[in-house]
Scaffold this motif. Structure first.
Motif, PDB file in Angstrom:
ATOM      1  N   ILE A  15       9.075  -0.898  -8.044  1.00  0.00           N
ATOM      2  CA  ILE A  15       8.577   0.043  -9.062  1.00  0.00           C
ATOM      3  C   ILE A  15       8.035   1.293  -8.379  1.00  0.00           C
ATOM      4  CG2 ILE A  15       6.863   0.387 -10.898  1.00  0.00           C
ATOM      5  CD1 ILE A  15       6.810  -2.698 -11.216  1.00  0.00           C
ATOM      6  N   ALA A  16       8.419   2.452  -8.923  1.00  0.00           N
ATOM      7  CA  ALA A  16       7.862   3.733  -8.454  1.00  0.00           C
ATOM      8  C   ALA A  16       6.711   4.081  -9.397  1.00  0.00           C
ATOM      9  CB  ALA A  16       8.937   4.806  -8.494  1.00  0.00           C
ATOM     10  N   ASP A  17       5.513   3.756  -8.972  1.00  0.00           N
ATOM     11  CA  ASP A  17       4.346   3.826  -9.872  1.00  0.00           C
ATOM     12  C   ASP A  17       3.436   4.994  -9.493  1.00  0.00           C
ATOM     13  OD1 ASP A  17       2.873   2.711 -12.042  1.00  0.00           O
ATOM     14  OD2 ASP A  17       1.501   1.752 -10.619  1.00  0.00           O
ATOM     15  N   GLU A  18       4.037   6.190  -9.433  1.00  0.00           N
ATOM     16  CA  GLU A  18       3.284   7.361  -8.944  1.00  0.00           C
ATOM     17  C   GLU A  18       2.025   7.644  -9.753  1.00  0.00           C
ATOM     18  OE1 GLU A  18       5.609  10.829  -6.922  1.00  0.00           O
ATOM     19  OE2 GLU A  18       6.788  10.093  -8.627  1.00  0.00           O
ATOM     20  N   ASN A  19       2.079   7.369 -11.052  1.00  0.00           N
ATOM     21  CA  ASN A  19       0.878   7.642 -11.877  1.00  0.00           C
ATOM     22  C   ASN A  19      -0.072   6.430 -11.952  1.00  0.00           C
ATOM     23  OD1 ASN A  19       2.215   5.900 -13.483  1.00  0.00           O
ATOM     24  ND2 ASN A  19       2.704   7.380 -15.119  1.00  0.00           N
ATOM     25  N   THR A  70      -6.481   5.394  -3.584  1.00  0.00           N
ATOM     26  CA  THR A  70      -5.140   5.790  -4.016  1.00  0.00           C
ATOM     27  C   THR A  70      -4.079   4.715  -3.807  1.00  0.00           C
ATOM     28  OG1 THR A  70      -4.935   6.811  -1.857  1.00  0.00           O
ATOM     29  CG2 THR A  70      -5.496   8.268  -3.704  1.00  0.00           C
ATOM     30  N   ALA A  71      -4.217   3.922  -2.740  1.00  0.00           N
ATOM     31  CA  ALA A  71      -3.151   2.960  -2.437  1.00  0.00           C
ATOM     32  C   ALA A  71      -3.440   1.617  -3.095  1.00  0.00           C
ATOM     33  CB  ALA A  71      -3.034   2.780  -0.926  1.00  0.00           C
ATOM     34  N   THR A  72      -2.376   0.875  -3.382  1.00  0.00           N
ATOM     35  CA  THR A  72      -2.552  -0.495  -3.868  1.00  0.00           C
ATOM     36  C   THR A  72      -2.873  -1.406  -2.679  1.00  0.00           C
ATOM     37  OG1 THR A  72      -0.137  -0.578  -3.744  1.00  0.00           O
ATOM     38  CG2 THR A  72      -1.101  -0.413  -5.927  1.00  0.00           C
ATOM     39  N   VAL A  73      -3.677  -2.419  -2.936  1.00  0.00           N
ATOM     40  CA  VAL A  73      -3.872  -3.461  -1.918  1.00  0.00           C
ATOM     41  C   VAL A  73      -2.642  -4.383  -1.967  1.00  0.00           C
ATOM     42  CG1 VAL A  73      -6.382  -3.401  -1.913  1.00  0.00           C
ATOM     43  CG2 VAL A  73      -5.202  -4.861  -3.567  1.00  0.00           C
ATOM     44  N   MET A  91       9.732  -8.757  -8.014  1.00  0.00           N
ATOM     45  CA  MET A  91       9.610  -7.307  -8.210  1.00  0.00           C
ATOM     46  C   MET A  91       8.451  -6.793  -7.356  1.00  0.00           C
ATOM     47  SD  MET A  91       9.238  -5.110 -11.748  1.00  0.00           S
ATOM     48  CE  MET A  91      10.726  -5.628 -12.522  1.00  0.00           C
ATOM     49  N   ALA A  92       8.694  -5.693  -6.633  1.00  0.00           N
ATOM     50  CA  ALA A  92       7.652  -5.087  -5.799  1.00  0.00           C
ATOM     51  C   ALA A  92       7.187  -3.789  -6.450  1.00  0.00           C
ATOM     52  CB  ALA A  92       8.187  -4.819  -4.401  1.00  0.00           C
ATOM     53  N   ILE A  93       6.054  -3.297  -5.988  1.00  0.00           N
ATOM     54  CA  ILE A  93       5.494  -2.065  -6.555  1.00  0.00           C
ATOM     55  C   ILE A  93       4.658  -1.338  -5.507  1.00  0.00           C
ATOM     56  CG2 ILE A  93       3.620  -3.471  -7.544  1.00  0.00           C
ATOM     57  CD1 ILE A  93       3.172  -1.287  -9.604  1.00  0.00           C
ATOM     58  N   SER A  94       4.781  -0.019  -5.497  1.00  0.00           N
ATOM     59  CA  SER A  94       3.750   0.798  -4.836  1.00  0.00           C
ATOM     60  C   SER A  94       3.670   2.113  -5.580  1.00  0.00           C
ATOM     61  CB  SER A  94       4.045   1.018  -3.348  1.00  0.00           C
ATOM     62  OG  SER A  94       5.008   2.027  -3.196  1.00  0.00           O
ATOM     63  N   VAL A  95       2.679   2.922  -5.228  1.00  0.00           N
ATOM     64  CA  VAL A  95       2.436   4.146  -5.992  1.00  0.00           C
ATOM     65  C   VAL A  95       3.196   5.339  -5.391  1.00  0.00           C
ATOM     66  CG1 VAL A  95       0.231   3.357  -6.913  1.00  0.00           C
ATOM     67  CG2 VAL A  95       0.267   4.570  -4.741  1.00  0.00           C
ATOM     68  N   ASP A  96       4.301   5.063  -4.718  1.00  0.00           N
ATOM     69  CA  ASP A  96       5.132   6.129  -4.156  1.00  0.00           C
ATOM     70  C   ASP A  96       6.266   6.479  -5.111  1.00  0.00           C
ATOM     71  OD1 ASP A  96       3.937   6.530  -1.416  1.00  0.00           O
ATOM     72  OD2 ASP A  96       4.284   4.373  -1.414  1.00  0.00           O
ATOM     73  N   PRO A  99       0.785  -1.238   0.000  1.00  0.00           N
ATOM     74  CA  PRO A  99       0.000   0.000   0.000  1.00  0.00           C
ATOM     75  C   PRO A  99       0.816   1.288   0.000  1.00  0.00           C
ATOM     76  CG  PRO A  99      -0.931  -1.561   1.559  1.00  0.00           C
ATOM     77  CD  PRO A  99       0.372  -2.146   1.098  1.00  0.00           C
ATOM     78  N   ALA A 100       1.881   1.361   0.775  1.00  0.00           N
ATOM     79  CA  ALA A 100       2.587   2.646   0.851  1.00  0.00           C
ATOM     80  C   ALA A 100       3.952   2.474   1.495  1.00  0.00           C
ATOM     81  CB  ALA A 100       1.768   3.642   1.664  1.00  0.00           C
ATOM     82  N   ASP A 101       4.861   3.382   1.146  1.00  0.00           N
ATOM     83  CA  ASP A 101       6.190   3.397   1.766  1.00  0.00           C
ATOM     84  C   ASP A 101       6.084   3.910   3.205  1.00  0.00           C
ATOM     85  OD1 ASP A 101       6.893   2.698  -0.772  1.00  0.00           O
ATOM     86  OD2 ASP A 101       8.228   4.394  -1.132  1.00  0.00           O
ATOM     87  N   PHE A 102       7.073   3.605   3.984  1.00  0.00           N
ATOM     88  CA  PHE A 102       7.158   4.074   5.377  1.00  0.00           C
ATOM     89  C   PHE A 102       5.938   3.637   6.193  1.00  0.00           C
ATOM     90  CE2 PHE A 102       9.502   7.182   2.749  1.00  0.00           C
ATOM     91  CZ  PHE A 102      10.777   6.972   3.258  1.00  0.00           C
ATOM     92  N   THR A 103       5.470   2.419   5.947  1.00  0.00           N
ATOM     93  CA  THR A 103       4.369   1.856   6.748  1.00  0.00           C
ATOM     94  C   THR A 103       4.892   0.559   7.385  1.00  0.00           C
ATOM     95  OG1 THR A 103       3.533   0.767   4.774  1.00  0.00           O
ATOM     96  CG2 THR A 103       2.465   2.835   5.400  1.00  0.00           C
ATOM     97  N   PRO A 104       4.348   0.218   8.555  1.00  0.00           N
ATOM     98  CA  PRO A 104       4.984  -0.854   9.332  1.00  0.00           C
ATOM     99  C   PRO A 104       4.893  -2.245   8.702  1.00  0.00           C
ATOM    100  CG  PRO A 104       2.974  -0.058  10.417  1.00  0.00           C
ATOM    101  CD  PRO A 104       3.248   0.877   9.285  1.00  0.00           C
TER     102      PRO A 104
END
Ligand code: BEZ
Length: 212
Positions: free
Chosen positions: A97-101, A118-121, A67-72, A38-43
Motif C-alpha cells: 500500500i502507498a499510504d502517503e497520507n 512520520t514513519a510506521t513502526v 499485504m504490506a504498507i508504508s507511507v511512501d 518504516p520506509a522504502d529504500f531502507t536495509p
C-alpha cells in the motif's frame, strides 16, 4: 487508534503496487497478514519484504493473503521493488500500500509518535476469516521480524480454530498440543483419536491433530 485482539479489522480501499484494492475483497474468506515497514529504500525493510516474498508458498498453504504498507509513494514502492527483487533473489508477489497520507496507518495505529512522527513502526496484524484480529505484534524500526515465527503463530491460530488445541511454550510443528480448557476431560477420547495424556486436570496433551 489502537487495535486489540478480537476487534474487527478495519476495512479500507487503498492504492497499492497491484492497483486499487479493497482490503476485505482481497482477503475473501481466507486469513490475512497486514504488516507495516518504516520506509522504502531502507536495509532492514528490504530484507523483510524479500523474505515475505520467498515464503509465498508457505502463506498460500495456510490460505493467508499478504499485504504490506508504508507511507511512501507508489512510484517509490515500484522502484524499490526492483531493488528487493535484485538483492533478495526473489520477486515481490504481494501488494504494498502507498499510504502517503497515512490514512491506513492511522486506522491501524501503525504510527507511534514517540518513536517517529512520520514513519510506521513494524506492525503485524493477523486477521481471521471472520475479519477479527487474531494477532498483533510491534517491532522497532531497527529489528527485522522473524517470519518463521509469524508462520508458527498462524499455525497455532489455525490449530485452535480448526482442531480445538492450543500450543505450549516454544511449540514447533509436529510437537504435542494442549487440549483447550473448554473441552471436558471425559470428551477428549472421542474428539482426539490419537490419544491424550492428563498431566494435571487443567493440562491435557494430545499429538498434533492435523499431522499424519
Ligand atoms: C531500516 O532498515 O528500516 C532501519 C534500520 C535501522 C534503523 C532504522 C530503520
Amino acid at each position: 487508534m489502537s487495535i486489540k485482539l478480537g476487534d474487527i479489522a478495519p476495512n479500507f480501499t487503498a492504492m497499492t503496487t497491484e492497483g486499487e484494492i479493497n482490503f476485505y475483497d482481497y482477503l475473501g474468506d481466507g486469513w490475512g497478514l497486514l504488516f507495516s515497514h518504516p520506509a522504502d529504500f531502507t536495509p532492514v525493510c528490504t530484507t523483510e519484504l524479500g523474505r515475505t516474498a520467498q515464503l509465498k508458498n508457505e502463506f498460500d498453504k495456510r490460505n493467508v493473503k499478504v499485504m504490506a504498507i508504508s507511507v511512501d509513494s507508489l512510484e517509490d514502492h515500484k522502484n524499490w521493488i526492483k531493488d528487493i527483487n535484485e538483492t533478495q533473489n526473489t520477486t515481490v508477489n504481494f501488494p504494498i500500500i502507498a499510504d502517503e497520507n497515512q490514512r491506513v496507518a492511522n486506522l491501524y495505529g501503525m504510527i507511534h509518535p514517540n518513536a517517529s512522527d512520520t514513519a510506521t513502526v513494524r506492525s503485524v496484524f493477523v486477521i481471521g476469516p471472520d475479519k477479527k484480529v487474531k494477532l498483533t505484534l510491534t517491532y522497532p524500526a531497527a529489528t527485522g521480524r522473524n517470519f518463521n515465527e509469524i508462520l508458527r503463530v498462524i499455525d497455532s491460530l489455525q490449530l485452535t480454530a480448526y482442531h480445538s488445541v492450543a500450543t505450549p511454550a516454544d511449540w514447533k510443528e509436529g510437537e504435542d498440543c494442549v487440549v483447550v480448557p473448554s473441552i471436558p476431560t471425559e470428551e477428549i477420547a472421542a474428539k482426539f483419536p490419537k490419544g491424550y495424556k492428563v498431566i494435571k486436570p487443567y493440562l491435557r496433551m494430545t499429538p498434533q491433530p492435523d499431522k499424519v
